[in-house]
Enzyme design. Structure first.
Site, PDB file in Angstrom:
ATOM      1  N   LYS A  59       0.864  -1.181   0.000  1.00  0.00           N
ATOM      2  CA  LYS A  59       0.000   0.000   0.000  1.00  0.00           C
ATOM      3  C   LYS A  59       0.896   1.226   0.000  1.00  0.00           C
ATOM      4  CE  LYS A  59      -3.896   2.197   0.330  1.00  0.00           C
ATOM      5  NZ  LYS A  59      -3.449   2.901  -0.896  1.00  0.00           N
TER       6      LYS A  59
ATOM      7  N   GLN B 253       7.257   3.914   3.983  1.00  0.00           N
ATOM      8  CA  GLN B 253       5.857   3.472   3.970  1.00  0.00           C
ATOM      9  C   GLN B 253       5.662   2.184   4.781  1.00  0.00           C
ATOM     10  OE1 GLN B 253       3.925   5.580   1.567  1.00  0.00           O
ATOM     11  NE2 GLN B 253       2.221   4.964   2.859  1.00  0.00           N
TER      12      GLN B 253
ATOM     13  N   LYS C 251       5.362   1.749  -3.025  1.00  0.00           N
ATOM     14  CA  LYS C 251       5.368   3.108  -3.593  1.00  0.00           C
ATOM     15  C   LYS C 251       5.606   2.998  -5.086  1.00  0.00           C
ATOM     16  CE  LYS C 251       4.832   7.294  -2.195  1.00  0.00           C
ATOM     17  NZ  LYS C 251       4.162   7.803  -0.986  1.00  0.00           N
TER      18      LYS C 251
ATOM     19  N   ASP D 171       0.033  10.735  -4.463  1.00  0.00           N
ATOM     20  CA  ASP D 171       1.154  11.390  -3.775  1.00  0.00           C
ATOM     21  C   ASP D 171       1.347  12.676  -4.591  1.00  0.00           C
ATOM     22  OD1 ASP D 171       3.429  10.571  -1.622  1.00  0.00           O
ATOM     23  OD2 ASP D 171       4.377  11.731  -3.204  1.00  0.00           O
TER      24      ASP D 171
ATOM     25  N   THR E  59      -4.569  13.472   5.691  1.00  0.00           N
ATOM     26  CA  THR E  59      -3.162  13.631   6.078  1.00  0.00           C
ATOM     27  C   THR E  59      -2.989  14.881   6.947  1.00  0.00           C
ATOM     28  OG1 THR E  59      -2.603  12.595   3.980  1.00  0.00           O
ATOM     29  CG2 THR E  59      -0.796  13.601   5.218  1.00  0.00           C
TER      30      THR E  59
ATOM     31  N   ASN F 151      -2.070  19.534  -0.986  1.00  0.00           N
ATOM     32  CA  ASN F 151      -3.195  18.879  -0.323  1.00  0.00           C
ATOM     33  C   ASN F 151      -2.997  18.770   1.194  1.00  0.00           C
ATOM     34  OD1 ASN F 151      -3.658  15.806   0.697  1.00  0.00           O
ATOM     35  ND2 ASN F 151      -5.489  16.614  -0.289  1.00  0.00           N
TER      36      ASN F 151
ATOM     37  N   SER G 270      -6.824   5.709   3.923  1.00  0.00           N
ATOM     38  CA  SER G 270      -6.846   4.860   2.723  1.00  0.00           C
ATOM     39  C   SER G 270      -7.223   3.432   3.094  1.00  0.00           C
ATOM     40  CB  SER G 270      -5.473   4.858   2.034  1.00  0.00           C
ATOM     41  OG  SER G 270      -5.310   5.973   1.202  1.00  0.00           O
TER      42      SER G 270
END
Ligand code: 2IT
Length: 450
Positions: A90, A111, A126, A166, A210, A241, A382
């Site tokens: 993920k 990650q 990723k 991303d 986030t 974002n 997510s």
């Protein structure tokens, strides 16, 4: 440092000389693990560290697309399926000119531990491409995404590998990527991607997650110090974002975000970006314009703009670097300390060089929080999106937000406890590395040697 750890770091340095960002993150994470390795000789016996620094699988693929003038372009696509011990791979996709193996691998490595910290069953991955979206038309972006997914779709799936956004990949790109996946698979498998639009399985609160998560994290850290978030001034770098989510939550919490930055410079809004819904909403407009300029904010709201500068010299209570990797080096860190910043809360992935991070951690009056914990609410939501997709149902924004809030409280608590357990005191940086690592290492250990 534990001798086994040193030898693994030396191996990585020798093998991956052309991957400085990857070496950097390996050094940062592994250097926290001495007390764990001392306490768990079985991990060394199973060579967990040499195994964990090697991706289970990583591949490149050709992405060819035609621009609006009929010119053909060829880009490199990447996917790194770094570690699947605790769940399907993920992690996001980054579309940016500088994307290369080192950047994909550093993000993938971070990650693994971030995803473990969420407490949810997701492995680390990723991907991305060296595609530059700046100035590209809507149609060009759609064709690029379709071509990218045509090459990738065989190797991902709701139970295999679940990409998301991303930098350079937002809900628009996820829409085109999902459309192409569905077209090629001929099946409704919307759990294959997260960060989707709300009409086809996206989770409410995912766009904000986030930034909201980072603010919940900050609130917990302040509580530990007996301080209130209300009235705090926050210097933020970046204007994407994540900065938007921070501003939106700061507005609700009564905290004041006073800076934003872009590649062109930074803006200083003493009144607070996070004091008006109009200002916060304008961040989205700046981002979707693809101009990549923060000066537009200064022009629109009549606040000072500092061309070519970063906000490290601004006086505030909290610094939240939310732009990109290695933004804060030693010189910048010294300025931040000189300005009396008390809380250094990393938000972007690896925004601080290792040298600067060491320096900041040494300051008596400063609390440092690591990005892999602070920004984990994004991937955490997510995982909640994946859960909703599996169950074919939709949770309310309040429900997702409440789960996110609990998740972030848990991450702060788990990190603090992990550091405490090994005699390191209130060390949120080492604690996050230890807590994330222990979960993945134990899962690898129990699954046998491979
Ligand atoms: O860095 C990150 O955690 C992300 N870009 C989000 C990954 C995700 O799968 O939501």
């Amino acid at each position: 440092m534990n001798a086994y750890i040193s030898s693994v770091i030396e191996n990585v340095k020798a093998k991956h000389q052309s991957e400085p960002e990857f070496i950097q993150t390996v050094e940062e994470v592994l250097s926290s693990l001495s007390p764990v390795m001392d306490a768990h000789p079985e991990y060394e016996k199973a060579d967990i560290l040499n195994r964990i620094v090697e991706p289970e699988r990583m591949f490149t693929f050709r992405v060819v697309w035609t621009d609006d003038n009929g010119n053909v372009h060829t880009n490199i696509g990447y996917r790194c399926q770094f570690n699947g011990a605790i769940g399907p791979y993920k992690g996001g996709l980054r579309f940016q000119k500088n994307v290369c193996p080192s950047i994909i691998k550093f993000l993938g490595f971070e990650q693994i531990f971030k995803n473990a910290l969420t407490g949810l069953p997701i492995g680390g991955g990723k991907g991305g491409a060296d595609f530059d979206p700046t100035g590209r038309s809507e149609a060009e972006i759609m064709r690029f995404c379709q071509s990218f997914m045509s090459a990738l779709y065989r190797y991902i799936g709701p139970n295999v590998d679940v990409p998301a956004g991303d930098m350079g990949v937002g809900s628009r790109e996820i829409g085109y990527l999902f459309g192409q996946y569905r077209r090629l698979k001929g099946a409704w498998e919307n759990g294959v991607l997260t960060g989707k639009g709300f009409t086809y399985g996206g989770s409410l609160t995912r766009p904000e997650a986030t930034g909201y998560g980072a603010m919940y994290y900050l609130k917990e850290v302040l509580r530990h110090e007996g301080e209130d978030i209300k009235g705090k001034t926050i210097a933020v770098s970046g204007f994407g974002n994540v900065a938007w989510g921070i501003c939106k939550k700061a507005l609700q919490m009564g905290a004041k975000v006073i800076t934003l930055s872009g590649p062109d410079g930074y803006i200083l809004d003493e009144e607070g970006v996070s004091t008006s819904e109009e200002k916060v909403a304008y961040l989205l407009e700046m981002r979707s314009s693809n101009r990549n300029r923060v000066k537009d904010y200064a022009d629109k709201f009549g606040v000072p703009f500092f061309e070519g500068e970063k906000p490290w010299g601004v006086k505030a209570d909290v610094m939240m670097p939310a732009a990109t990797q290695n933004d804060v080096g030693l010189e910048s860190a010294k300025r931040i300390v000189a300005n009396g910043i008390k809380y250094y809360i990393e938000v972007a992935n690896m925004p601080t060089t290792n040298e600067a991070l060491e320096f900041l951690k040494k300051q008596e009056n400063m609390i440092v929080a690591p990005s892999k914990a602070v920004n984990a609410g994004g991937v955490g939501v997510s995982a909640l999106e994946m859960a909703q997709n599996w169950e074919h149902l939709v949770w309310s924004a309040e429900e997702v937000d409440a789960q996110l809030h609990r998740m972030m409280e848990n991450i702060v608590r788990t990190s603090a406890q992990a550091a405490e357990e090994y005699g390191l005191g209130y060390d949120l940086v080492a604690g996050a590395n230890i807590a994330g690592f222990k979960k993945v290492a134990q899962a690898m250990y129990e699954q046998g040697i491979f």
